[in-house]
Design a protein around this motif. Sequence first.
Motif, PDB file in Angstrom:
ATOM      1  N   GLY A   1     -15.442  -2.246  16.954  1.00  0.00           N
ATOM      2  CA  GLY A   1     -15.734  -1.277  15.918  1.00  0.00           C
ATOM      3  C   GLY A   1     -14.590  -1.196  14.930  1.00  0.00           C
ATOM      4  N   GLY A   2     -14.814  -0.429  13.901  1.00  0.00           N
ATOM      5  CA  GLY A   2     -13.759  -0.286  12.901  1.00  0.00           C
ATOM      6  C   GLY A   2     -14.057   0.839  11.941  1.00  0.00           C
ATOM      7  N   GLY A   3     -13.054   1.120  11.145  1.00  0.00           N
ATOM      8  CA  GLY A   3     -13.200   2.167  10.149  1.00  0.00           C
ATOM      9  C   GLY A   3     -12.324   1.884   8.942  1.00  0.00           C
ATOM     10  N   ALA A   4     -12.693   2.479   7.818  1.00  0.00           N
ATOM     11  CA  ALA A   4     -11.932   2.340   6.587  1.00  0.00           C
ATOM     12  C   ALA A   4     -11.942   3.671   5.857  1.00  0.00           C
ATOM     13  CB  ALA A   4     -12.534   1.251   5.704  1.00  0.00           C
ATOM     14  N   ALA A   5     -10.839   3.931   5.168  1.00  0.00           N
ATOM     15  CA  ALA A   5     -10.709   5.175   4.417  1.00  0.00           C
ATOM     16  C   ALA A   5      -9.854   4.926   3.182  1.00  0.00           C
ATOM     17  CB  ALA A   5     -10.066   6.251   5.297  1.00  0.00           C
ATOM     18  N   ARG A   6      -9.882   5.887   2.264  1.00  0.00           N
ATOM     19  CA  ARG A   6      -9.051   5.845   1.056  1.00  0.00           C
ATOM     20  C   ARG A   6      -8.321   7.171   0.950  1.00  0.00           C
ATOM     21  NH1 ARG A   6     -12.798   6.203  -3.082  1.00  0.00           N
ATOM     22  NH2 ARG A   6     -14.337   6.688  -1.515  1.00  0.00           N
ATOM     23  N   ALA A   7      -7.004   7.107   0.901  1.00  0.00           N
ATOM     24  CA  ALA A   7      -6.191   8.322   0.803  1.00  0.00           C
ATOM     25  C   ALA A   7      -5.669   8.494  -0.622  1.00  0.00           C
ATOM     26  CB  ALA A   7      -5.017   8.247   1.768  1.00  0.00           C
ATOM     27  N   VAL A   8      -5.639   9.747  -1.061  1.00  0.00           N
ATOM     28  CA  VAL A   8      -5.018  10.111  -2.329  1.00  0.00           C
ATOM     29  C   VAL A   8      -3.918  11.113  -1.976  1.00  0.00           C
ATOM     30  CG1 VAL A   8      -5.343  11.083  -4.640  1.00  0.00           C
ATOM     31  CG2 VAL A   8      -7.166   9.716  -3.576  1.00  0.00           C
ATOM     32  N   PRO A   9      -2.724  10.600  -1.613  1.00  0.00           N
ATOM     33  CA  PRO A   9      -1.651  11.482  -1.163  1.00  0.00           C
ATOM     34  C   PRO A   9      -1.294  12.590  -2.160  1.00  0.00           C
ATOM     35  CG  PRO A   9      -1.130   9.215  -0.618  1.00  0.00           C
ATOM     36  CD  PRO A   9      -2.352   9.182  -1.491  1.00  0.00           C
ATOM     37  N   LEU A  10      -1.345  12.300  -3.453  1.00  0.00           N
ATOM     38  CA  LEU A  10      -1.028  13.323  -4.451  1.00  0.00           C
ATOM     39  C   LEU A  10      -1.926  14.544  -4.279  1.00  0.00           C
ATOM     40  CD1 LEU A  10       0.510  14.153  -7.071  1.00  0.00           C
ATOM     41  CD2 LEU A  10      -1.393  13.106  -8.337  1.00  0.00           C
ATOM     42  N   TRP A  11      -3.193  14.306  -3.992  1.00  0.00           N
ATOM     43  CA  TRP A  11      -4.137  15.411  -3.812  1.00  0.00           C
ATOM     44  C   TRP A  11      -4.232  15.836  -2.347  1.00  0.00           C
ATOM     45  CZ3 TRP A  11      -8.897  14.006  -7.342  1.00  0.00           C
ATOM     46  CH2 TRP A  11      -8.505  14.117  -8.689  1.00  0.00           C
ATOM     47  N   GLN A  12      -3.552  15.122  -1.467  1.00  0.00           N
ATOM     48  CA  GLN A  12      -3.485  15.424  -0.038  1.00  0.00           C
ATOM     49  C   GLN A  12      -4.830  15.290   0.669  1.00  0.00           C
ATOM     50  OE1 GLN A  12      -1.649  19.319  -0.109  1.00  0.00           O
ATOM     51  NE2 GLN A  12       0.380  18.439  -0.356  1.00  0.00           N
ATOM     52  N   TRP A  13      -5.668  14.386   0.175  1.00  0.00           N
ATOM     53  CA  TRP A  13      -6.996  14.155   0.742  1.00  0.00           C
ATOM     54  C   TRP A  13      -7.149  12.710   1.198  1.00  0.00           C
ATOM     55  CZ3 TRP A  13     -11.191  17.220   1.739  1.00  0.00           C
ATOM     56  CH2 TRP A  13     -11.156  18.518   1.237  1.00  0.00           C
ATOM     57  N   VAL A  14      -7.968  12.523   2.214  1.00  0.00           N
ATOM     58  CA  VAL A  14      -8.411  11.193   2.613  1.00  0.00           C
ATOM     59  C   VAL A  14      -9.935  11.236   2.697  1.00  0.00           C
ATOM     60  CG1 VAL A  14      -8.254  11.622   5.118  1.00  0.00           C
ATOM     61  CG2 VAL A  14      -8.117   9.283   4.245  1.00  0.00           C
ATOM     62  N   GLU A  15     -10.565  10.156   2.275  1.00  0.00           N
ATOM     63  CA  GLU A  15     -12.014  10.051   2.383  1.00  0.00           C
ATOM     64  C   GLU A  15     -12.344   8.921   3.339  1.00  0.00           C
ATOM     65  OE1 GLU A  15     -16.092   9.955  -0.250  1.00  0.00           O
ATOM     66  OE2 GLU A  15     -14.150  10.014  -1.266  1.00  0.00           O
ATOM     67  N   ILE A  16     -13.032   9.273   4.408  1.00  0.00           N
ATOM     68  CA  ILE A  16     -13.470   8.284   5.394  1.00  0.00           C
ATOM     69  C   ILE A  16     -14.708   7.607   4.806  1.00  0.00           C
ATOM     70  CG2 ILE A  16     -14.207   7.872   7.768  1.00  0.00           C
ATOM     71  CD1 ILE A  16     -11.366   9.138   7.544  1.00  0.00           C
TER      72      ILE A  16
ATOM     73  N   TRP B   1     -17.770   2.551  12.343  1.00  0.00           N
ATOM     74  CA  TRP B   1     -18.856   1.896  13.072  1.00  0.00           C
ATOM     75  C   TRP B   1     -18.344   1.404  14.408  1.00  0.00           C
ATOM     76  CZ3 TRP B   1     -18.860  -3.351  14.470  1.00  0.00           C
ATOM     77  CH2 TRP B   1     -20.048  -3.807  15.053  1.00  0.00           C
ATOM     78  N   VAL B   2     -19.197   1.540  15.435  1.00  0.00           N
ATOM     79  CA  VAL B   2     -18.914   1.010  16.776  1.00  0.00           C
ATOM     80  C   VAL B   2     -20.171   0.282  17.250  1.00  0.00           C
ATOM     81  CG1 VAL B   2     -18.358   1.616  19.164  1.00  0.00           C
ATOM     82  CG2 VAL B   2     -17.287   2.877  17.285  1.00  0.00           C
ATOM     83  N   GLN B   3     -19.969  -0.888  17.844  1.00  0.00           N
ATOM     84  CA  GLN B   3     -21.106  -1.646  18.388  1.00  0.00           C
ATOM     85  C   GLN B   3     -21.923  -0.752  19.320  1.00  0.00           C
ATOM     86  OE1 GLN B   3     -20.347  -5.315  20.412  1.00  0.00           O
ATOM     87  NE2 GLN B   3     -19.079  -6.123  18.749  1.00  0.00           N
ATOM     88  N   ASP B   4     -23.214  -0.929  19.301  1.00  0.00           N
ATOM     89  CA  ASP B   4     -24.093  -0.122  20.154  1.00  0.00           C
ATOM     90  C   ASP B   4     -23.640  -0.118  21.612  1.00  0.00           C
ATOM     91  OD1 ASP B   4     -25.639   0.402  17.918  1.00  0.00           O
ATOM     92  OD2 ASP B   4     -27.293  -0.937  18.497  1.00  0.00           O
ATOM     93  N   ALA B   5     -23.334  -1.293  22.163  1.00  0.00           N
ATOM     94  CA  ALA B   5     -22.976  -1.399  23.574  1.00  0.00           C
ATOM     95  C   ALA B   5     -21.647  -0.711  23.904  1.00  0.00           C
ATOM     96  CB  ALA B   5     -22.899  -2.867  23.984  1.00  0.00           C
TER      97      ALA B   5
END
Length: 149
Positions: free
Chosen positions: A59-74, A78-82
């Motif tokens: 599985g894996g994940g990705a996000a984008r952070a905007v440190p100036l605004w102190q936010w991260v958006e996921i 996703w994780v394989q069904d099994a």
Amino acid sequence: MTYRIETAPDEARSDQVVSGLVAFNQRESELIRRRFEEPHLRPVPLVAYALTAGGELLGGGAARAVPLWQWVEIDELWVQDAARGQGIGAALLASLEAQARALGCRWSKLNTWDFQAPGFYKRQGYVTYATEEDYPPGHVNHLMRKTLG
């Protein structure tokens, strides 16, 4: 004042609209002005992958952070069904959140459809702050956020 409404696409006019909106926003908010200057111009990409001992992707994940605004958006998780139900999704999400905290982010946000994982995110501390009904038709999109502390 008289005016008319036109509906034909016009790239030059569209650029002027965007420029006018950006100028207004930057004039009204110091943080917005700073957001569109280097080094804050591009979000910081964050990733996390779960692999087997042999290197197979679970599985894996990705996000984008905007440190100036102190936010991260996921953006993706996703994780394989099994492999579901073994804590992998929670570990991936926790990794993305930890990376965001290290950048100074205090909040996280994401969206998930009703057939995806709103219950999972709720168990991870996310709260729904809005829903988009019938988006896409027949489904509900949950807009969720979490205070990272």
